[in-house]
Design an enzyme around this catalytic site. Sequence first.
Site, short mmCIF file in Angstrom:
data_model
loop_
_atom_site.label_atom_id
_atom_site.label_comp_id
_atom_site.label_asym_id
_atom_site.label_seq_id
_atom_site.Cartn_x
_atom_site.Cartn_y
_atom_site.Cartn_z
N GLU A 1 9.11 -20.66 38.74
CA GLU A 1 7.72 -20.89 38.33
C GLU A 1 7.03 -22.04 39.05
OE1 GLU A 1 7.54 -21.25 34.06
OE2 GLU A 1 8.06 -19.15 33.76
N GLU B 1 12.76 -13.81 33.07
CA GLU B 1 12.66 -14.47 31.76
C GLU B 1 11.73 -13.66 30.87
OE1 GLU B 1 11.37 -18.60 31.51
OE2 GLU B 1 12.60 -19.13 33.24
C1 GBH Z 1 9.36 -20.95 31.13
O1 GBH Z 1 8.09 -21.43 31.27
C2 GBH Z 1 10.34 -21.87 31.78
O2 GBH Z 1 10.83 -21.33 32.99
C3 GBH Z 1 11.47 -22.27 30.89
O3 GBH Z 1 12.12 -23.38 31.42
C4 GBH Z 1 10.98 -22.48 29.49
O4 GBH Z 1 11.95 -23.02 28.65
C5 GBH Z 1 10.50 -21.17 28.96
O5 GBH Z 1 9.57 -20.58 29.81
C6 GBH Z 1 9.89 -21.23 27.57
O6 GBH Z 1 8.75 -22.01 27.55
O7 GBH Z 1 -0.75 -18.00 26.42
O8 GBH Z 1 -0.39 -19.41 24.50
O9 GBH Z 1 0.91 -17.47 24.94
C7 GBH Z 1 7.07 -20.65 30.70
C8 GBH Z 1 5.75 -21.28 30.79
C9 GBH Z 1 4.85 -19.53 29.34
C10 GBH Z 1 3.64 -21.58 29.79
C11 GBH Z 1 3.65 -18.98 28.65
C12 GBH Z 1 2.46 -21.05 29.08
C13 GBH Z 1 1.44 -19.31 27.79
C14 GBH Z 1 1.33 -19.59 26.35
N1 GBH Z 1 4.68 -20.69 30.07
N2 GBH Z 1 2.63 -19.87 28.40
S1 GBH Z 1 0.19 -18.55 25.51
#
Ligand code: GBH
Length: 441
Positions: A159, A352
Amino acid sequence: DAGTAGTAAPRFPDGFLWGVSTSAHQIEGAADEREPSVWDAFTAGPGHIKDGSTAQVACDHYHRHAEDVALLAGLGVGAYRFSVSWPRVNSPGGLDFYDRLVDELLAAGVRPVPTLFHWDLPARLDWLERDTASRFAEYVSVVAGRLGDRVDKWITLNEPAEHTLLGHALGVHAPGRKLLFDALPVAHHQLLAHGLAVRALRAAGAAGIGIANSHGPTWAASAEPADVEAADFYDVLLNRLFAEPLLLGEYPAGLGELMPGDVRADLKIISEPLDWYGINYYAPTLVGAPEGAEIEFGGVTLPAELPFSVREIEGRPVTDFGWPVVPEGLTELLTGFRDRYGDRLPPVVITENGCSYEGLDDTDRIAYLDGHIRALHRAVEAGVDVRGYFVWSLLDNWEWAEGYARRFGLVHVDYETLERTPKASYRWYRDLLRAQGRASG
Ligand code: GBH
């Protein structure tokens, strides 16, 4: 309510790879047995981590890896996606740890899928510096030289979009910079690092090279031109800015000019052909015209001056993190990518997908995973070449700025005793893999 979880999941193609994912900083602990990373420095800052915790111990996976490999074997996954900590590889014995882990995984019948960078940059390095890309390629050569005889599926970066946005534009992740659009060089340098790493891996004889990008459909809040324009802009930032240099060898219009260095030459490196393309999917984003006020979004506060606003998706269940549960967004994302990029898109793996919920009897997680696996199958039926699916995450772990408050695991971790307890979702996923009968890929 476990939704349709009672009926058997649809059959996936032969060789489909089922797995689970983790990352080094979130599970390993043993922070004194490696160099510091940017996350150690950031965590020490005031108010950066919501529960005031650190990842010094986390799940103590560094010392309990044998137990965790046994959990993977019991689950019956074909593959395990973990990350290699660059600060640990820089320290005595660090590479030995991953060398042993790979052997243990193979002995348990689980294919190792290492990610070479999952946000834990050595503290003395900085993605604003172009040279970090070359340093990364050198480190990748060392890892490939050691593990390459037993690893046949690699992930360069996790990411880069989130690492740029959260770490360098908004400052809610390490290293904590709030550069907004001046963070764009961080995206370019990571993409360059990726391309140089692909070359280093190929030079070391490695095959099966991919990347794990964060992607999701972007929905406009209305058909009003201002909302559509804002949603298109967000789509560029989250999806196209990272997919297009990799797949098409070009930045979306207007962005190349904002990147540092000889961008045309760099794009040749960035677009080195990939064997597969990893996508981390959590939820779509509903986007409208800017509203001139700060916005709370997925645990993050977005500043008022951004040229878009993020809106709440209504009428959906939400996870404990407040993220909406929208399984069909995964079908839409994959068919959309296939339509957009055609045969430039290599085979896709979902690297993921998962959710945060409390409790051992986690029927909400089962419903989430069941819905998304069915949505994934609909993309397969629609002709998208999908080759695998990885649940985030094997274990409850240290969820970055949220600390230990968000539990994403199929296995519960008691952070006092470090005891592991499989949840209902662990047994559900195990049974699903058995029914597929082809978990080993
Ligand atoms: C991943 O990031 C990472 O790779 C991992 O390390 C982490 O633990 C995992 O996901 C869980 O967070 O639009 O309100 O639904 C994911 C990053 C996922 C950030 C989805 C913002 C949108 C939230 N993102 N997100 S929402």
